[in-house]
Design a protein around this motif. Structure first.
Motif, PDB file in Angstrom:
ATOM      1  N   ARG A 131      39.804  31.721  30.948  1.00  7.99           N
ATOM      2  CA  ARG A 131      41.240  31.422  31.044  1.00  7.99           C
ATOM      3  C   ARG A 131      41.582  30.836  32.403  1.00  7.99           C
ATOM      4  N   ASP A 132      40.943  31.349  33.453  1.00 11.40           N
ATOM      5  CA  ASP A 132      41.183  30.803  34.786  1.00 11.40           C
ATOM      6  C   ASP A 132      40.736  29.349  34.886  1.00 11.40           C
ATOM      7  N   LEU A 133      39.768  28.979  34.069  1.00 12.55           N
ATOM      8  CA  LEU A 133      39.283  27.601  34.064  1.00 12.55           C
ATOM      9  C   LEU A 133      40.127  26.694  33.167  1.00 12.55           C
ATOM     10  N   GLY A 134      41.106  27.257  32.480  1.00  7.26           N
ATOM     11  CA  GLY A 134      41.995  26.461  31.670  1.00  7.26           C
ATOM     12  C   GLY A 134      41.816  26.590  30.176  1.00  7.26           C
ATOM     13  N   CYS A 135      40.938  27.459  29.721  1.00  9.60           N
ATOM     14  CA  CYS A 135      40.721  27.629  28.280  1.00  9.60           C
ATOM     15  C   CYS A 135      41.941  28.248  27.615  1.00  9.60           C
ATOM     16  N   SER A 136      42.200  27.838  26.384  1.00  6.70           N
ATOM     17  CA  SER A 136      43.192  28.512  25.563  1.00  6.70           C
ATOM     18  C   SER A 136      42.643  29.888  25.173  1.00  6.70           C
ATOM     19  N   ALA A 318      32.509  19.683  38.633  1.00  5.89           N
ATOM     20  CA  ALA A 318      32.434  18.845  39.835  1.00  5.89           C
ATOM     21  C   ALA A 318      33.548  17.800  39.830  1.00  5.89           C
ATOM     22  N   ALA A 319      33.827  17.211  38.661  1.00  8.11           N
ATOM     23  CA  ALA A 319      34.886  16.200  38.577  1.00  8.11           C
ATOM     24  C   ALA A 319      36.249  16.796  38.904  1.00  8.11           C
ATOM     25  N   ARG A 320      36.454  18.059  38.553  1.00  7.73           N
ATOM     26  CA  ARG A 320      37.723  18.730  38.866  1.00  7.73           C
ATOM     27  C   ARG A 320      37.735  19.308  40.271  1.00  7.73           C
ATOM     28  N   ARG A 321      36.632  19.152  40.975  1.00  5.94           N
ATOM     29  CA  ARG A 321      36.484  19.691  42.326  1.00  5.94           C
ATOM     30  C   ARG A 321      36.580  21.208  42.360  1.00  5.94           C
ATOM     31  N   ARG A 322      36.110  21.818  41.302  1.00  2.00           N
ATOM     32  CA  ARG A 322      36.002  23.285  41.302  1.00  2.00           C
ATOM     33  C   ARG A 322      34.639  23.646  41.879  1.00  2.00           C
ATOM     34  N   TRP A 323      34.476  23.296  43.172  1.00  2.00           N
ATOM     35  CA  TRP A 323      33.162  23.373  43.802  1.00  2.00           C
ATOM     36  C   TRP A 323      32.616  24.785  43.859  1.00  2.00           C
ATOM     37  N   VAL A 368      30.305  25.955  30.352  1.00  2.00           N
ATOM     38  CA  VAL A 368      30.673  25.732  28.955  1.00  2.00           C
ATOM     39  C   VAL A 368      32.173  25.949  28.791  1.00  2.00           C
ATOM     40  N   ALA A 369      32.691  26.996  29.417  1.00  2.00           N
ATOM     41  CA  ALA A 369      34.133  27.261  29.357  1.00  2.00           C
ATOM     42  C   ALA A 369      34.918  26.114  29.981  1.00  2.00           C
ATOM     43  N   ALA A 370      34.421  25.577  31.091  1.00  2.00           N
ATOM     44  CA  ALA A 370      35.125  24.455  31.731  1.00  2.00           C
ATOM     45  C   ALA A 370      35.182  23.250  30.802  1.00  2.00           C
ATOM     46  N   GLY A 491      43.936  17.850  40.126  1.00  2.00           N
ATOM     47  CA  GLY A 491      44.090  17.448  41.513  1.00  2.00           C
ATOM     48  C   GLY A 491      42.944  17.911  42.372  1.00  2.00           C
ATOM     49  N   SER A 492      43.176  17.973  43.653  1.00  2.00           N
ATOM     50  CA  SER A 492      42.086  18.192  44.601  1.00  2.00           C
ATOM     51  C   SER A 492      41.438  19.554  44.438  1.00  2.00           C
ATOM     52  N   ARG A 493      42.171  20.553  44.004  1.00  2.00           N
ATOM     53  CA  ARG A 493      41.592  21.888  43.908  1.00  2.00           C
ATOM     54  C   ARG A 493      41.288  22.277  42.486  1.00  2.00           C
ATOM     55  N   GLY A 494      41.741  21.541  41.503  1.00  2.00           N
ATOM     56  CA  GLY A 494      41.417  21.859  40.120  1.00  2.00           C
ATOM     57  C   GLY A 494      41.990  23.168  39.657  1.00  2.00           C
TER      58      GLY A 494
END
Length: 503
Positions: A131-136, A318-323, A368-370, A491-494
């Motif tokens: 959920r923190d990564l944006g999953c429904s 990486a594309a979302r910059r969730r480094w 996978v969640a991302a 954005g920059s921090r995803g």
């Protein structure tokens, strides 16, 4: 989704998984018995020695005329909690000086209350991270059920190995570290250190992952998302399991840096482990990389097909910059994989799939969640693919679970050579040590119904489990349907922007 609905959804996933694990009662092997014998000796006699129980396992140490478990003490001591409750309920202590037992009732309860319980909790933690990564909510449920039922985590949730305890401790530590900026920051850092260190007291080979979590904390302090004193509280927490291990080693083997691996009573293990090299680690054998990743022998992607989505998921992170989550997840998977490449007994012995890679599974589910969190066409395709891969993995895991879950390391195509013939009712191999099918609740609850079935139809005892799981998964998906999809800030921090509270 309201907080109450989200809690109910997580509780539903937890109960579905725990009930699925409770369905199986596997026989012992040396690996499980070695840990459980120390648990029984601690509770029944208050002794660190397993004298009188040494014939139950070949995984044992011999020191100054006494027998000990060769395993690290983390899991056996944890299992004393449920076993003490079992004994308090009136159960008999384990008999001494008897022949090796395939089944003992306390094995079932102690295993379910440790490996089973912690695997279900790991899946629930994964839901929150998803959920923190944006999953429904629906995708978060898919992530949890795929992990718990469609990867080898399902198998090791039903066995008294340390893998699922380790996986829980490491993922819980990471989840605690991801929560910053609260009044309980100090407590979270302390518990994260405690869990990261305890994981290495259960299985020494995950020590590099514990270190990765420590570096993650240092990165947070350097980025000023945590106060510097979090390092100290993390360290205090990590010190407690380390001191516990040293105390155990002093009491059992006479020195704080001694351990059962140095005193193996079985020659084949003594050749691998030594005082100079407790795990027998050598230079990585890169020839093992392909068999560990693919193939019906020990291939990770064969036994956990949902992880085929991990690689594109890391790209998305990486594309979302969730480094942070990208690097911790990737580094953890690589560390566990490299240790397995470097271990002489890399096959894991009698097992389902790449047993020694099991601790990386929850971290490999994060990318996978991302991927499933994407709201565009790629995300929709990924979610359809994830459902198909999860169903394939769930069927495969049930096939292996049903026949006892542990395939010999000298059978190079376990599915074709052993599993499918047993399910089809073909003769049981002469070398097979157990029953055709694992003991399970359906057969134990209604022995008259299933005892008379022919071998070709004996598989019907698993239909109640399949029906329960299918109904439960559909019900959870329906319950999770109502919330609009969360949006993901690219954005920059995803950071995730949810349309309502979900924690």
């Amino acid at each position: 989704m309201t907080d109450r609905a989200w809690i109910g959804l997580r509780a539903g996933v937890f109960l579905l998984l725990l009930a699925s694990y409770a369905f199986f009662w596997h026989s012992r092997d040396w690996n499980t018995a070695s840990r459980l014998m120390l648990t029984y000796s601690l509770v029944d006699r208050g002794s660190l020695s397993i004298d009188g129980l040494q014939d139950q396992t070949g995984d044992k140490a011999f020191f100054q005329g006494r027998y000990y478990s060769d395993k690290l003490p983390g899991y056996p001591f944890l299992a004393t909690v449920p076993y003490a409750a079992i004994r308090a309920s009136g159960a008999r202590p384990h008999p001494l000086n008897g022949p090796a037992l395939a089944h003992w009732a306390a094995d079932y309860g102690a295993t379910l209350a440790t490996s089973g319980l912690l695997t279900a909790l790991t899946a629930v933690i994964l839901m929150g991270l998803a959920r923190d990564l944006g999953c429904s909510p629906r995708s978060a449920v898919l992530i949890a059920l795929a992990y718990g039922l469609a990867t080898p985590a399902y198998v090791y949730a039903t066995l008294a190995y340390g893998h699922q305890t380790t996986a829980f401790a490491l993922l819980a530590s990471f989840a605690l570290l991801t929560r910053t900026g609260t009044r309980r920051d100090g407590l979270r850092a302390f518990l994260a250190g405690l869990l990261a260190s305890f994981a290495a007291v259960v299985e020494l080979q995950v020590g590099p992952v514990s270190a990765i979590l420590g570096f993650y904390l240092l990165g947070q302090v350097a980025a000023r998302s945590r106060r510097w004193d979090a390092i100290a509280t993390f360290g205090v927490g990590a010190l407690i399991p380390a001191l516990f291990l040293m105390l155990y080693d002093v009491l059992a083997f006479g020195g704080p840096f001694d351990m059962g691996y140095f005193h193996h009573a079985t020659a084949q293990f003594a050749r691998v482990h030594s005082r100079e090299n407790p795990l027998g680690i050598a230079a990585p054998d890169w020839g093992r990389a392909v068999p560990l990743l693919w193939g019906r022998y020990r291939g990770l992607l064969f036994y956990a097909p949902i992880l085929a989505l991990a690689a594109p998921g890391w790209v998305v992170l990486a594309a979302r910059r969730r480094w942070a989550i990208c690097l911790v997840s990737l580094a953890t998977c690589l560390a566990v994989f490299l240790v397995n490449l470097s271990y002489p007994e890399w096959t894991g012995g009698w097992s389902t799939g790449p047993r020694l890679l099991t601790p990386l599974l929850p971290f490999a589910m994060l990318p996978v969640a991302a991927l499933l969190a994407d709201r565009g066409r790629a995300g929709r395709v990924a979610r359809i693919a994830a459902v198909g891969l999860a169903l394939a993995g769930a069927v495969l895991m049930l096939l292996f679970q049903g026949v006892g879950a542990r395939m010999p390391q000298d059978v190079y195509d376990p599915l074709v050579e052993v599993v499918l013939p047993l399910w089809r009712g073909e003769p049981v191999p002469l070398w097979w040590t157990g029953e055709r099918f694992a003991r399970n609740l359906a057969a134990l609850a209604a022995p008259g119904v299933f005892s008379g079935t022919s071998p070709a139809w004996a598989w019907v005892r698993f239909l109640p489990l399949v029906a329960f799981q299918a109904f439960g998964a559909v019900a959870l998906a329906w319950f999770a349907r109502s919330e609009p999809a969360p949006t993901v800030d690219r954005g920059s921090r995803g950071a995730v922007k949810s349309e309502g509270p979900h924690r």
